[in-house]
Design a protein around this motif. Structure first.
Motif, PDB file in Angstrom:
ATOM      1  N   ASP A  77       0.764  -1.069  -0.014  1.00 18.28           N
ATOM      2  CA  ASP A  77      -0.125  -0.136  -0.029  1.00 18.28           C
ATOM      3  C   ASP A  77       0.755   1.340  -0.017  1.00 18.28           C
ATOM      4  O   ASP A  77       0.354   2.406  -0.766  1.00 18.28           O
ATOM      5  CB  ASP A  77      -0.897   0.011   1.148  1.00 18.28           C
ATOM      6  N   ILE A 113     -11.411   0.206  -0.995  1.00 16.29           N
ATOM      7  CA  ILE A 113     -10.082  -0.210  -1.612  1.00 16.29           C
ATOM      8  C   ILE A 113     -10.299   0.239  -2.783  1.00 16.29           C
ATOM      9  O   ILE A 113      -9.048   0.791  -3.291  1.00 16.29           O
ATOM     10  CB  ILE A 113     -10.436  -1.581  -1.740  1.00 16.29           C
ATOM     11  N   PRO A 128      -6.974  -4.259  -6.890  1.00 10.85           N
ATOM     12  CA  PRO A 128      -6.970  -4.721  -5.412  1.00 10.85           C
ATOM     13  C   PRO A 128      -6.904  -6.214  -5.311  1.00 10.85           C
ATOM     14  O   PRO A 128      -7.731  -6.749  -5.542  1.00 10.85           O
ATOM     15  CB  PRO A 128      -8.384  -4.165  -5.011  1.00 10.85           C
ATOM     16  N   SER A 131      -5.613  -6.743   0.010  1.00 10.80           N
ATOM     17  CA  SER A 131      -6.082  -5.641   0.968  1.00 10.80           C
ATOM     18  C   SER A 131      -6.487  -6.108   2.404  1.00 10.80           C
ATOM     19  O   SER A 131      -6.828  -7.150   2.669  1.00 10.80           O
ATOM     20  CB  SER A 131      -7.122  -4.705   0.561  1.00 10.80           C
ATOM     21  N   PRO A 292      -6.690   0.833   4.345  1.00 12.02           N
ATOM     22  CA  PRO A 292      -6.165  -0.398   3.852  1.00 12.02           C
ATOM     23  C   PRO A 292      -4.619  -0.569   3.835  1.00 12.02           C
ATOM     24  O   PRO A 292      -3.777   0.177   3.757  1.00 12.02           O
ATOM     25  CB  PRO A 292      -6.661  -0.316   2.305  1.00 12.02           C
TER      26      PRO A 292
END
Length: 424
Positions: A77, A113, A128, A131, A292
């Motif tokens: 992230d 997300i 994604p 997550s 996230p």
């Protein structure tokens, strides 16, 4: 006909997928690739483990500079800002799917997300994949030995610290440790307690935000950790996920860690429980919502069009409800789609597995505030390194909490301003 049946089969197009999944999650990645490969004959996804999240990101950057990047790279992230700043190096997932002839409706994915991995104009930049949200794991046997209720996890940080002291006093070696100190105790600490991590909506609206992680509650929190470190009630385990080993081997009784770590807990056969990420009850609005963690899949630019068609097909496969449901249930990561979440809930998974819905509820339970929409810095990995250095100096007794956090803010702000010059 004989010639046709004996002719060599058309060679499969290989899709290189670099990732950072170890342990039980590495097995999940390998299985996903095998299943996709078995579902069709034109493409072959080849997963390659490249080390930790930072190591994988650095390997991808080096490979791009050498003009030999993989098709897909898993980026954690905090590498999002780095990848967004290198727009010429990546091909937005929205374009990959469109050009590959695959349908892609981002409204079907979890909103929190999707927004994190999209450009300001709403274009989806990465897929994604895994997550996560930080939660609290605890060893039920350790709780029983310390006279604590094994079915009731502590909810607040003061309760966690008191439980850790009782565990240590009962003769056990360590009350608590933690993985990812910066992600859990700075980034999500701010969002969960509805405190600003940085100005300019935590960097979402500016290239040069200034950090705000040296407030009174931040200082109090790290002062307590440093005090508990002195007699081993709290034990520092490392900058990323290294401390998980201290929990898995029974050395430490509590562990704030990614929800994606649950696969290793199950594999180890531990009698463990889970609880919400702790918060401070005096923080206004707490608990708010977490931001996230985990990672997404980015696609490098410069590959043949036929290769991108294979990448698009693979992402479509990963989006299938049954695949997302299984990935969520096996790994502990959040389902990427609402359909997978709803299907998991409908089949009674959360009733049979108490606590497994916690990370989803933490992220989706409240409408995000300006303090909890997410964090976006152009050089987040570098900022984390700076923060880790100051935290380690604190825990080693070389400075107090206020000095550590003040230094972290000053040095981080300087590094952010310098890094932002490349994008201005």
């Amino acid at each position: 006909m004989a010639a046709a049946t004996t002719a060599p089969a058309q060679a499969q197009t290989e899709i290189q997928w670099w990732h950072a999944m170890s342990g039980a999650n590495n097995e999940t990645v390998e299985n996903l690739a095998k299943e996709f490969n078995a579902s069709q004959s034109e493409y072959k996804v080849v997963p390659v483990y490249k080390g930790t999240y930072p190591e994988t990101l650095n390997a991808g950057i080096a490979a791009f500079r050498a003009r030999q990047p993989p098709h897909i790279i898993q980026v954690f992230d905090v590498g999002t800002g780095v990848m967004m700043g290198a727009r010429s190096a990546i091909k937005p997932v929205a374009d990959v799917m469109k050009e590959g002839g695959e349908s892609f409706d981002k409204s079907k994915y979890l909103a929190g997300i999707v927004s994190y991995y999209s450009a300001a104009d709403g274009t989806m930049l990465s897929f994604p994949f895994n997550s996560s949200s930080p939660i609290l794991y605890y060893n039920k046997a350790s709780f029983r030995k310390a006279g604590l209720d094994p079915e009731t996890p502590p909810k607040t940080w003061p309760e966690v610290f008191e439980a850790a002291k009782k565990i240590k006093a009962s003769g056990q070696s360590c009350g608590m440790t933690t993985t990812w100190p910066t992600w859990i105790h700075l980034e999500n600490f701010s969002a969960w307690n509805n405190l600003p991590y940085a100005t300019d909506q935590n960097g979402l609206t500016s290239l040069t935000p200034e950090l705000k992680i040296n407030g009174p509650l931040n200082i109090r929190h790290f002062s307590t950790l440093a005090e508990l470190q002195k007699d081993g009630t709290f034990q520092y385990g490392g900058r990323t996920s290294e401390a998980k080993a201290k929990f898995l081997n029974g050395e430490c009784a509590m562990l704030p860690e990614s929800s994606g770590g649950i696969g290793d807990m199950v594999k180890a056969g531990l009698d463990f429980g889970t609880g919400n990420l702790p918060y401070y009850p005096e923080a206004a609005g707490a608990p708010q919502n977490t931001v996230p963690g985990g990672a997404s899949l980015w696609v490098f630019a410069g590959k043949p069009a036929a290769d991108y068609k294979g990448v698009a097909q693979f992402f479509t496969y990963l989006s299938k409800t049954e695949v997302q449901s299984r990935l969520h249930q096996v790994s502990g990561y959040l389902p990427a789609t609402m359909a997978a979440y709803e299907a998991t809930k409908k089949e009674g998974f959360y009733e049979k597995n108490p606590g497994r819905e916690i990370p989803i509820q933490q992220m989706m339970g409240k409408e995000p505030t300006e303090n909890s929409k997410g964090i976006r810095l152009v050089n987040m990995p570098q900022v984390r390194d700076i923060q880790n250095e100051e935290i380690e100096a604190l825990l080693n007794g070389r400075q107090d909490a206020k000095t550590a956090l003040d230094n972290a803010v000053r040095r981080s702000n300087e590094a952010i301003k310098e890094a932002a010059k490349a994008y201005q």
